[in-house]
Write a protein that holds these residues in place. Structure first.
Motif, PDB file in Angstrom:
ATOM      1  N   GLN A 171      32.156  53.708 -19.292  1.00  0.00           N
ATOM      2  CA  GLN A 171      31.461  54.967 -19.097  1.00  0.00           C
ATOM      3  C   GLN A 171      32.379  55.993 -18.447  1.00  0.00           C
ATOM      4  O   GLN A 171      32.351  57.180 -18.788  1.00  0.00           O
ATOM      5  N   THR A 172      33.216  55.539 -17.510  1.00  0.00           N
ATOM      6  CA  THR A 172      34.182  56.443 -16.880  1.00  0.00           C
ATOM      7  C   THR A 172      35.130  57.028 -17.910  1.00  0.00           C
ATOM      8  O   THR A 172      35.427  58.230 -17.906  1.00  0.00           O
ATOM      9  N   ALA A 173      35.629  56.175 -18.815  1.00  0.00           N
ATOM     10  CA  ALA A 173      36.570  56.641 -19.836  1.00  0.00           C
ATOM     11  C   ALA A 173      35.912  57.684 -20.744  1.00  0.00           C
ATOM     12  O   ALA A 173      36.526  58.711 -21.072  1.00  0.00           O
ATOM     13  N   LEU A 174      34.668  57.448 -21.130  1.00  0.00           N
ATOM     14  CA  LEU A 174      33.980  58.389 -22.016  1.00  0.00           C
ATOM     15  C   LEU A 174      33.693  59.706 -21.299  1.00  0.00           C
ATOM     16  O   LEU A 174      33.942  60.792 -21.849  1.00  0.00           O
ATOM     17  N   LEU A 175      33.194  59.628 -20.082  1.00  0.00           N
ATOM     18  CA  LEU A 175      32.891  60.854 -19.334  1.00  0.00           C
ATOM     19  C   LEU A 175      34.164  61.635 -19.012  1.00  0.00           C
ATOM     20  O   LEU A 175      34.167  62.870 -19.041  1.00  0.00           O
ATOM     21  N   SER A 176      35.250  60.929 -18.704  1.00  0.00           N
ATOM     22  CA  SER A 176      36.524  61.616 -18.417  1.00  0.00           C
ATOM     23  C   SER A 176      37.010  62.376 -19.634  1.00  0.00           C
ATOM     24  O   SER A 176      37.468  63.533 -19.536  1.00  0.00           O
ATOM     25  N   ARG A 177      36.922  61.755 -20.796  1.00  0.00           N
ATOM     26  CA  ARG A 177      37.328  62.434 -22.036  1.00  0.00           C
ATOM     27  C   ARG A 177      36.408  63.612 -22.323  1.00  0.00           C
ATOM     28  O   ARG A 177      36.852  64.659 -22.809  1.00  0.00           O
ATOM     29  N   PHE A 221      43.268  63.381 -22.644  1.00  0.00           N
ATOM     30  CA  PHE A 221      43.232  62.031 -23.216  1.00  0.00           C
ATOM     31  C   PHE A 221      43.451  62.046 -24.735  1.00  0.00           C
ATOM     32  O   PHE A 221      43.103  61.100 -25.417  1.00  0.00           O
ATOM     33  N   GLU A 222      44.058  63.121 -25.225  1.00  0.00           N
ATOM     34  CA  GLU A 222      44.215  63.276 -26.670  1.00  0.00           C
ATOM     35  C   GLU A 222      44.997  62.136 -27.306  1.00  0.00           C
ATOM     36  O   GLU A 222      44.717  61.705 -28.425  1.00  0.00           O
ATOM     37  N   ALA A 223      45.972  61.594 -26.584  1.00  0.00           N
ATOM     38  CA  ALA A 223      46.812  60.529 -27.148  1.00  0.00           C
ATOM     39  C   ALA A 223      46.192  59.155 -26.996  1.00  0.00           C
ATOM     40  O   ALA A 223      46.681  58.177 -27.588  1.00  0.00           O
ATOM     41  N   ASP A 224      45.123  59.032 -26.235  1.00  0.00           N
ATOM     42  CA  ASP A 224      44.498  57.725 -25.994  1.00  0.00           C
ATOM     43  C   ASP A 224      43.463  57.407 -27.067  1.00  0.00           C
ATOM     44  O   ASP A 224      42.887  58.300 -27.690  1.00  0.00           O
ATOM     45  N   ALA A 225      43.245  56.129 -27.252  1.00  0.00           N
ATOM     46  CA  ALA A 225      42.218  55.704 -28.207  1.00  0.00           C
ATOM     47  C   ALA A 225      40.838  56.071 -27.669  1.00  0.00           C
ATOM     48  O   ALA A 225      40.592  56.006 -26.459  1.00  0.00           O
ATOM     49  N   VAL A 226      39.978  56.455 -28.573  1.00  0.00           N
ATOM     50  CA  VAL A 226      38.615  56.797 -28.183  1.00  0.00           C
ATOM     51  C   VAL A 226      37.885  55.525 -27.767  1.00  0.00           C
ATOM     52  O   VAL A 226      37.960  54.508 -28.470  1.00  0.00           O
ATOM     53  N   PRO A 227      37.194  55.546 -26.633  1.00  0.00           N
ATOM     54  CA  PRO A 227      36.473  54.337 -26.196  1.00  0.00           C
ATOM     55  C   PRO A 227      35.460  53.909 -27.256  1.00  0.00           C
ATOM     56  O   PRO A 227      34.788  54.750 -27.862  1.00  0.00           O
ATOM     57  N   PRO A 228      35.353  52.615 -27.524  1.00  0.00           N
ATOM     58  CA  PRO A 228      34.372  52.159 -28.522  1.00  0.00           C
ATOM     59  C   PRO A 228      32.956  52.457 -28.033  1.00  0.00           C
ATOM     60  O   PRO A 228      32.684  52.404 -26.830  1.00  0.00           O
ATOM     61  N   PRO A 229      32.066  52.780 -28.947  1.00  0.00           N
ATOM     62  CA  PRO A 229      30.688  53.090 -28.533  1.00  0.00           C
ATOM     63  C   PRO A 229      29.992  51.864 -27.980  1.00  0.00           C
ATOM     64  O   PRO A 229      30.264  50.738 -28.405  1.00  0.00           O
TER      65      PRO A 229
END
Length: 518
Positions: A237-243, A250-258
């Motif tokens: 959830q932190t990764a998704l909210l941060s993006r 976070f453009e170069a990072d993989a999108v967190p899986p749903p």
């Protein structure tokens, strides 16, 4: 769309299993944890499922469930409705002597595969003003079950209207109002409501989302950073909210899986970072998120088809989308668009030759998509007024019988064969002396000649539990569609017994005309 809620309902997803004292009678696993609820752990970490309408358990445990304590000067929320008895055709004592938990269990059972007339009857029951069950308190457990079922069948506008009347001041009702707002594009209003109601303590994800929606991006980022350091929100959830707060970082990072299941808030966050998830395989409520102009035309059409098929939005919405522009490709939805546009143009021209040429193809497309009844409500009466060639007239007659004006159309029609004679008799409510043309007709006929209800239905009616008896009739007829045709006889007999004649006739016509047989 809200203005058409009552008219649509009156035109007449599976629920989780229940174990007493365990799971709630009504729960939706994809609801966002938007506000804290009693028994929750740290922010953003709900402590298990929210027990929305579970019966209270006392240490003594000796009182029967029929004993309840209700403040006499506070009306039960369970009586809230959008449709008066005069309009719905259902009595105010619809639930009569039934018990809240038993009614709730009956309400949340899956009826998504019911015939269109029965789906509209069920929707009307969910929206009807009615006296609360005899054991109803002030917790609104039946109201929550009705709202949850509306969400499960995609009737978001109707659910929102019920919540508006009841008020969203409790965490359980606000959670539902919050998700409806997200899926209908009104999230800013929901966030504003959350901020103005101190009793609605937002969970971390909802708080961060609403801060950002209100333009307070720095406060949102600080809140998320602090919560992450304290371990109050999980890493995904932190990764998704941060993006969501800073997608460029976070453009170069993989999108967190749903996550699974995806909540409306999750869906909105993924949309905001440019990773919109198609709603076709999600619960039907999510289709609402794609019928607006922010989605592509194809996605809008497919979402509107799902909701129209479920009977929760007016057919005119689909009409507008089908005729909005020229089809972009071929196959699937585009074939329906092409066929629909050609037929609609023919109807606009009033050229009977063009209408006769375009009606069979569009009707075949509507049958493939199980959109026959919405199509009939749009075109049934004008088609019935036309003098068409016999082969096309047969199609037009059946379309007319699937429309709300079926009785007038049947009265004015000169039947061409035995089947049409039987269909006309059903539409007029009199099949005396008529021969049923097939097995389904033979199952329908006794209900209109010598109706006989089941022992279970009789017990419910004698016990003053009309609403539950009607729900049983809906299920009996569905079992008949799936192959046990005796259920058709029992279900139609009960509908006629309780004076739901219009629903009984429309259901019988749909059983004969639609290809829904198991």
């Amino acid at each position: 769309m809200a203005s058409g809620v009552v008219g649509l309902a009156c035109s007449m997803g599976s629920a989780p299993a229940f174990a007493a004292g365990d799971d709630p009678l009504s729960a939706i696993d994809w609801l966002s944890q938007s506000v804290s609820t009693p028994g929750a752990g740290k922010a953003g970490k709900p402590a298990g499922p929210v027990k929305t309408i579970e019966p209270p358990v006392t240490s003594e445990g000796a009182l029967p469930v029929t004993v309840s304590s209700t403040s006499l000067d506070i009306p039960s929320p369970d009586s809230v409705g959008l449709i008066s008895p005069a309009v719905s055709g259902l009595p105010r004592n619809l639930w009569g002597a039934g018990l809240s938990d038993e009614i709730a269990r009956a309400v949340i059972r899956d009826r998504m595969e019911s015939l269109p007339a029965l789906r509209q009857l069920f929707l009307t029951m969910l929206l009807a003003e009615a006296d609360p069950p005899i054991d109803a308190g002030n917790d609104g457990r039946l109201l929550l079950a009705r709202i949850d079922k509306l969400l499960q069948i995609g009737a978001l506008e109707q659910a929102a209207a019920l919540i508006d009347i009841a008020g969203d001041g409790t965490p359980d009702l606000f959670r539902r109002a919050f998700d409806i707002a997200i899926l209908t594009g009104r999230e800013d209003k929901a966030c504003e409501r959350m901020q103005k109601a101190p009793g609605l303590a937002p969970t971390l994800p909802a708080h961060v989302f609403c801060l950002a929606r209100g333009g307070e991006w720095d406060a949102a980022a600080l809140t998320l950073t602090s919560a992450d350091k304290l371990g109050d929100v999980d890493k995904a959830q932190t990764a998704l909210l941060s993006r969501f707060l800073d997608p460029d970082l976070f453009e170069a990072d993989a999108v967190p899986p749903p996550p699974s299941p995806v909540t409306p808030l999750d869906w909105k966050l993924y949309e905001a970072i440019g990773e919109t998830m198609p709603t076709g395989r999600m619960p039907i409520a999510f289709a609402y998120a794609e019928i607006g102009p922010q989605s592509g035309w194809k996605a809008q059409i497919e979402a509107a088809e799902r909701l129209t098929r479920a009977g929760t939005i007016a057919p005119n919405v689909l009409l507008g989308l089908y005729t909005e522009r020229d089809a972009a490709a071929s196959g699937g939805v585009w074939d329906r668009v092409d066929a629909f546009q050609a037929f609609d143009a023919a109807m606009q021209s009033k050229d009977k030759t063009r209408i006769a040429a375009t009606l069979p193809p569009v009707w075949a497309r509507m049958q493939e998509a199980e959109l026959e009844v919405p199509f009939a409500s749009l075109y049934g009466p004008p088609l019935a007024a036309l003098d068409l060639p016999p082969d096309v007239a047969r199609i037009a007659f059946r379309i007319g019988l699937l429309s709300p004006q079926y009785e007038a159309i049947a009265s004015a029609h000169k039947a061409l064969d035995e089947t049409e004679i039987f269909l006309t008799g059903l539409a007029l409510g009199d099949i005396t002396g008529l021969r049923a043309p097939d097995m389904m007709g033979r199952a329908i006929a006794p209900a209109f000649l010598t109706p006989e209800i089941s022992d279970e239905a009789r017990m419910l009616l004698e016990g003053m539990r009309l609403g539950e008896a009607i729900l049983l009739a809906i299920e009996d007829i569905q079992r008949g569609v799936d192959g046990n045709v005796s259920g058709v006889t029992r279900g139609l007999s009960l509908l006629r017994k309780v004076k739901l004649e219009n629903v009984a006739r429309r259901t019988a016509l749909e059983l004969m005309i639609l290809e829904r047989r198991g």
